[in-house]
Each structure stands twice: as C-alpha cells, then as structure tokens.
Design a protein around this motif. Sequence first.
Motif, PDB file in Angstrom:
ATOM      1  N   ALA A 238      53.149  89.042 -67.804  1.00 44.86           N
ATOM      2  CA  ALA A 238      53.159  90.185 -68.293  1.00 44.86           C
ATOM      3  C   ALA A 238      51.986  91.324 -68.339  1.00 44.86           C
ATOM      4  N   ALA A 264      57.477  86.546 -73.896  1.00 45.84           N
ATOM      5  CA  ALA A 264      57.209  87.566 -74.789  1.00 45.84           C
ATOM      6  C   ALA A 264      56.637  87.428 -76.228  1.00 45.84           C
ATOM      7  N   TYR A 267      54.512  90.083 -77.537  1.00 41.13           N
ATOM      8  CA  TYR A 267      55.116  91.755 -77.470  1.00 41.13           C
ATOM      9  C   TYR A 267      56.093  91.865 -78.490  1.00 41.13           C
ATOM     10  N   LEU A 271      59.448  94.662 -78.243  1.00 40.93           N
ATOM     11  CA  LEU A 271      60.601  94.309 -77.603  1.00 40.93           C
ATOM     12  C   LEU A 271      61.551  93.665 -78.529  1.00 40.93           C
ATOM     13  N   ILE A 280      65.353  91.796 -70.936  1.00 42.32           N
ATOM     14  CA  ILE A 280      64.049  90.799 -71.097  1.00 42.32           C
ATOM     15  C   ILE A 280      64.715  89.403 -71.091  1.00 42.32           C
TER      16      ILE A 280
END
Length: 310
Positions: A238, A264, A267, A271, A280
């Motif tokens: 990422a 993730a 984030y 998200l 995702i």
Amino acid sequence: MLKAYSIFKDLDSKACEILRNSGIQLELSTCEERPNKEELLKLLNDYDILIIGVREKLTEDMLREINTKKIIATLSIGVDHIDNSFFESDLIKVINCQTSNVISVAEHIFSLILSLKKRIIEANDIAIKGGTKRDLSARSNDISNSTIGIIGAGKISREVIKIVKAFNMKIYCNTLNPEKHQDLLKEGVEFTDLNNLLTISDIITVNIPLNEENKNLISKDKIKLMKKTATFINTSRAEIVDMNELIRHADENTTFNIGLDIDAENYKEILNVKRNNVIITPHIAGVTKEAIKRMDVELANNIREYLRES
C-alpha cells in the motif's frame, strides 16, 4: 545436523520431506499464535534455519543479538518485512519464494479488474435486495480493446501480459530498466514513462516491490494524471501509493475504479466506507491453496540448493 524451525505448523508434507532428506532436523510450530518479537529472537538464536512469513518483522536491533550463521527463509516474494541490515550481514542468508504465487496474483488482478468493470459486487447487492439492472449506479464496461498500463516488468507483470493478450488490449509498461526486458516487445508491449502511462491507460496495475525508491511513487500529482474513468489496481504494498489521495480521487470521481489487495490495517479510517467503485481484499492474492503448497515446496528447494552450493 542443521536445526530448522517453521512457525507454520501446516508446512506442506513434500516440503518437509525435502528438508529432512537434506539432513535438516525440522521442527514445526505447535502454537496457534504467531511468535512475538521476543519469541522470534529466541527462535533465531536456537535454530540454524527459521521459516517465517510476512507478518514476522525482523528489525535491526534483533540482528545485534545474533552471533552465528543463520538462514532466514520467508514464505513470500516480498522481503520488506526484513530490515536491510539482515541482507548486509555476513551471518545471514535470506531466502524467499520468487515464482510460486505469480499466477495466483495475476489471476487476482484480473478478478479485481473484471469485478470493477462489470460491477459484480454492486450488481450482487442489488439482486439480493430484489432490484434490477436499472438500479445499477452506472452501466458495466468491456475491457476488450482497451489500454492497460503495467507498472513493473517482473514475473507478475509477465503473467498479467499473458492474460491481457486474450482481451486484445493495448499494453504499455513502465520499468526502470526497459533494456533488460526487450523480449516483451515481441509480446506487443510498448515501454513508456510513468506519466504517459498514467495519462493514457484505461486500466493501471502496480506490480513492483516496496523499497525506498518507490515509496509513494503514485503520489497525489501522479493520481491527478489518470483518466477519471480509469481503473487502478494495486496488489503490491500500500505504501507505494498515496492511499488518502487515491480514495479521495475515487470519492470525487465515481467513474474512477480502485481495486486493492493490501494490508489494510493502517487505512481503516478511509476504507471503512463501502463504495461501488472501490474493492478491497486483505492481501489474499498470493495465498490461494495452490500457491501456498507451491511456495512451501519452492522454499524447501531453495534452502536445499543454497546448502548444496555453500
């Protein structure tokens, strides 16, 4: 006899056989939890060979506690979870898997592309609620005869190119050393600079490892170059992308699609909203059942070959 420890208790039986037939005393973890930093350091000191994954972070301070030669074998292509000092040390040999999950990642890239362009998830939600095609926020799109821009010319990009050709797409590629990849010209690939690739591509896929040179490579300014109707795919780390700006761009341009296969956790704030133009997945592209088996065996073979040559 060298002693090896795998933090994975389900290491493939063929991989175990390869290691044991190489004269290695192999021990598999019996723990449900992955080792913490202190436990990792103890394992590094107790064993000659340690088999880890990307969740095991090896930091510079840990290296200072190691006084004998070690093999660190990671079940991954990427090695950014291992501090650079380990690669510079005469005591350490880092071994990874370079080919086993290439096909799996390439397939995942196209699953994201097709899901976004064909609006599969949105359509599924509508159908479950009893809706019809008229309820779609926009019509789906074909990918045939469109333009794809591939960032990176490594093994994953090459596998992507094989799939792309079935869709009769125009292929652009950006890589630091195009002269090393001239064979791709025969596959219909055209090399170009990053800015041009981002500007002209209908679909963009990032297939490069994370390092200091390409951290935040896809910056705010780069994101602004992309078409408002582009589809952007990142199955690499990422940190290569300005994630905040990327999501903001998707929110401001609902025709701009994003497909991400990333860790993730960092984030969550940006998200945690469901968007029709963003998909995702939690870094699962390279961990199919088949890929894991191939990785286990490849890693075992790589360890065996290194010991034979050293």
